[in-house]
Design a protein around this motif. Structure first.
Motif, PDB file in Angstrom:
ATOM      1  N   THR A 137       0.743  -1.225  -0.129  1.00 45.30           N
ATOM      2  CA  THR A 137      -0.019  -0.058   0.146  1.00 45.30           C
ATOM      3  C   THR A 137       0.820   0.991  -0.009  1.00 45.30           C
ATOM      4  O   THR A 137       0.584   2.124  -0.745  1.00 45.30           O
ATOM      5  N   LEU A 138       2.045   1.328   0.848  1.00 45.52           N
ATOM      6  CA  LEU A 138       2.845   2.460   0.986  1.00 45.52           C
ATOM      7  C   LEU A 138       3.604   2.773  -0.415  1.00 45.52           C
ATOM      8  O   LEU A 138       4.126   3.827  -0.712  1.00 45.52           O
ATOM      9  N   TYR A 139       3.649   1.530  -0.911  1.00 43.81           N
ATOM     10  CA  TYR A 139       4.525   1.672  -2.362  1.00 43.81           C
ATOM     11  C   TYR A 139       3.830   2.700  -3.466  1.00 43.81           C
ATOM     12  O   TYR A 139       4.300   3.339  -4.002  1.00 43.81           O
ATOM     13  N   HIS A 140       2.514   2.226  -3.269  1.00 42.73           N
ATOM     14  CA  HIS A 140       1.602   3.289  -4.156  1.00 42.73           C
ATOM     15  C   HIS A 140       0.863   4.108  -3.690  1.00 42.73           C
ATOM     16  O   HIS A 140       0.699   5.218  -4.336  1.00 42.73           O
ATOM     17  N   ARG A 141       0.892   4.393  -2.250  1.00 43.82           N
ATOM     18  CA  ARG A 141       0.503   5.630  -1.829  1.00 43.82           C
ATOM     19  C   ARG A 141       1.467   6.087  -0.566  1.00 43.82           C
ATOM     20  O   ARG A 141       1.327   6.035   0.489  1.00 43.82           O
ATOM     21  N   PRO A 142       2.502   6.323  -0.924  1.00 47.33           N
ATOM     22  CA  PRO A 142       3.490   6.959  -0.002  1.00 47.33           C
ATOM     23  C   PRO A 142       3.109   8.053   0.825  1.00 47.33           C
ATOM     24  O   PRO A 142       3.665   8.279   1.970  1.00 47.33           O
ATOM     25  N   GLU A 143       2.432   8.827   0.422  1.00 43.59           N
ATOM     26  CA  GLU A 143       1.787  10.104   1.193  1.00 43.59           C
ATOM     27  C   GLU A 143       0.836   9.506   2.217  1.00 43.59           C
ATOM     28  O   GLU A 143       0.478  10.389   3.088  1.00 43.59           O
ATOM     29  N   LEU A 144       0.132   8.368   2.232  1.00 43.97           N
ATOM     30  CA  LEU A 144      -0.729   7.947   3.233  1.00 43.97           C
ATOM     31  C   LEU A 144      -0.194   8.246   4.749  1.00 43.97           C
ATOM     32  O   LEU A 144       0.706   7.590   4.999  1.00 43.97           O
ATOM     33  N   ILE A 171      -4.127   5.145  11.559  1.00 44.90           N
ATOM     34  CA  ILE A 171      -4.710   5.945  10.469  1.00 44.90           C
ATOM     35  C   ILE A 171      -5.656   7.071  10.976  1.00 44.90           C
ATOM     36  O   ILE A 171      -6.328   6.685  11.719  1.00 44.90           O
ATOM     37  N   PRO A 172      -5.604   8.383  10.385  1.00 45.47           N
ATOM     38  CA  PRO A 172      -6.438   9.271  10.899  1.00 45.47           C
ATOM     39  C   PRO A 172      -7.893   8.946  10.682  1.00 45.47           C
ATOM     40  O   PRO A 172      -8.307   8.393   9.625  1.00 45.47           O
ATOM     41  N   SER A 173      -8.773   9.379  11.479  1.00 44.83           N
ATOM     42  CA  SER A 173     -10.296   9.216  11.566  1.00 44.83           C
ATOM     43  C   SER A 173     -10.814   9.609  10.087  1.00 44.83           C
ATOM     44  O   SER A 173     -11.963   8.690   9.801  1.00 44.83           O
ATOM     45  N   HIS A 174     -10.473  10.541   9.632  1.00 43.19           N
ATOM     46  CA  HIS A 174     -10.993  10.987   8.399  1.00 43.19           C
ATOM     47  C   HIS A 174     -10.765  10.262   6.904  1.00 43.19           C
ATOM     48  O   HIS A 174     -11.195  10.605   5.891  1.00 43.19           O
ATOM     49  N   ILE A 175      -9.758   9.248   7.118  1.00 41.50           N
ATOM     50  CA  ILE A 175      -9.382   8.565   6.119  1.00 41.50           C
ATOM     51  C   ILE A 175      -9.952   7.247   5.919  1.00 41.50           C
ATOM     52  O   ILE A 175      -9.711   6.497   7.067  1.00 41.50           O
ATOM     53  N   ASP A 176     -10.420   6.749   4.986  1.00 39.67           N
ATOM     54  CA  ASP A 176     -11.006   5.435   4.895  1.00 39.67           C
ATOM     55  C   ASP A 176      -9.803   4.502   4.657  1.00 39.67           C
ATOM     56  O   ASP A 176      -8.950   4.678   3.780  1.00 39.67           O
ATOM     57  N   PRO A 177      -9.341   3.391   5.501  1.00 36.13           N
ATOM     58  CA  PRO A 177      -8.524   2.420   5.118  1.00 36.13           C
ATOM     59  C   PRO A 177      -8.491   1.778   3.944  1.00 36.13           C
ATOM     60  O   PRO A 177      -9.698   1.534   3.575  1.00 36.13           O
ATOM     61  N   PRO A 178      -7.295   1.456   3.201  1.00 36.66           N
ATOM     62  CA  PRO A 178      -7.534   0.928   2.044  1.00 36.66           C
ATOM     63  C   PRO A 178      -8.118  -0.530   2.269  1.00 36.66           C
ATOM     64  O   PRO A 178      -7.722  -0.895   3.251  1.00 36.66           O
ATOM     65  N   PRO A 179      -8.823  -1.229   1.539  1.00 36.78           N
ATOM     66  CA  PRO A 179      -9.361  -2.408   1.650  1.00 36.78           C
ATOM     67  C   PRO A 179      -8.275  -3.606   1.935  1.00 36.78           C
ATOM     68  O   PRO A 179      -8.611  -4.362   2.892  1.00 36.78           O
ATOM     69  N   ALA A 180      -7.030  -3.377   1.408  1.00 31.81           N
ATOM     70  CA  ALA A 180      -5.986  -4.286   1.817  1.00 31.81           C
ATOM     71  C   ALA A 180      -5.549  -4.405   3.163  1.00 31.81           C
ATOM     72  O   ALA A 180      -4.914  -5.103   3.785  1.00 31.81           O
TER      73      ALA A 180
END
Length: 321
Positions: A137-144, A171-180
């Motif tokens: 996930t971090l590879y594709h979304r390093p800013e997460l 993870i901050p509450s306003h961000i939906d966790p990626p399904p993975a």
């Protein structure tokens, strides 16, 4: 065992593998079998796949390079760079497809990400890395803004004796966790300090860990084992960083954090924190369930029901001094 296994092997060539694993496990102490549940789960699940994998001549240079590099994660971009280094004209999507068929790449929940299964695993067996999906996930979304938290942070810092039953990320509450990432236990607590990098993963710093244990004690699940590692953790804490992490937090957080630091042997930090605020008469501040019986620490006005095995004599020293 060997005689019975020999008879079975005539009917099923894979049974020799089963027997070998069975014999090896019989030689391992029972208390060690629970330390690596993911590894053992993969071993038993993948026993039928413990067979030699073919190496087509067209893929041999790629597999050789992967064996040399031993990447934890493979993507199409990674393979594209590898093919360019080798001077090969194959398409990355074609290569990933063929490597999956041959059992050298294992599928993940995250798209465009695979785990490399080297020859040393004798088959299509995963490494048991509980953070492989987080890496992908971090590879594709390093800013997460995600970080390994709580018990998992304790484990990756090298303090705990065993990994948690379920790994934790923040993870901050306003961000939906990626399904993975929904297989992790998720907390929405956030630190003031940037995460530190350990094993190419963002991890709560020790200061963030201790302060957030004090801010929301219920979010930490393994209090009975805290005293096993607390001294090692608090010995690495920097005073300026702990103050930065405590900034703009409530008095209860300050009191419980100071109490936890002293439980870990850092009375020097406790004295400095007490110079910043006076908890006397403002509590009680509960460390543990409110209805649980506990000991009251007068120095911090903390009612403790989770670190009862600590020596509280230091905290209850002469307060009139």
């Amino acid at each position: 065992v060997y005689k019975r296994q020999a008879l079975r092997s005539r009917k099923d060539p894979r049974s020799s593998v089963n027997g070998a694993v069975f014999v090896c496990i019989r030689l391992i102490p029972k208390n060690m079998l629970s330390f690596y549940p993911t590894f053992w789960h993969n071993i038993f699940k993948e026993i039928p796949k413990m067979t030699a994998r073919s190496v087509p001549s067209s893929l041999a240079p790629i597999i050789e390079e992967l064996e040399l590099r031993q990447p934890k994660l493979v993507t199409k971009a990674y393979l594209e760079a590898l093919l360019k280094d080798r001077g090969m004209s194959l398409r990355p999507d074609e290569v990933t497809h063929r490597l999956q068929i041959q059992g050298w790449l294992l599928s993940l929940k995250t798209k465009d990400a695979w785990e490399f299964a080297p020859a040393s695993r004798a088959g299509k067996i995963g490494s048991g890395d509980p953070f492989i999906e987080l890496r992908a996930t971090l590879y594709h979304r390093p800013e997460l803004p995600v970080a390994v938290a709580h018990e998992s942070a304790v484990w990756l810092h090298g303090f705990a004796r065993r990994p948690p039953e379920k790994d934790v990320i923040s993870i901050p509450s306003h961000i939906d966790p990626p399904p993975a990432l929904k297989g992790f236990r998720i907390t929405h607590l956030q630190g003031r300090l940037d995460p530190v990098q350990i094993d190419q993963l963002p991890i709560w710093s020790v200061e963030t860990l201790i302060v957030l244990m004090g801010e929301r004690p219920r979010s930490y699940r393994t209090w009975p084992t805290v005293m096993e590692w607390l001294g090692d953790a608090t010995s690495k804490i920097d005073y300026d960083l702990i103050l930065k992490e405590l900034s703009n937090r409530g008095m209860a957080t300050w009191a419980r954090t100071g109490y936890i630091l002293e439980a870990g042997g850092r009375e020097d930090l406790g004295d400095k924190i007490l110079q910043q605020f006076n908890p006397s008469g403002k509590g009680p501040f509960y460390l543990g369930p409110r209805k649980s019986p506990g000991k009251v620490d007068k120095r911090w006005d903390v009612r403790d029901s989770v670190l009862l095995n600590r020596d509280v004599s230091i905290s209850n020293r002469n307060l009139n001094k």
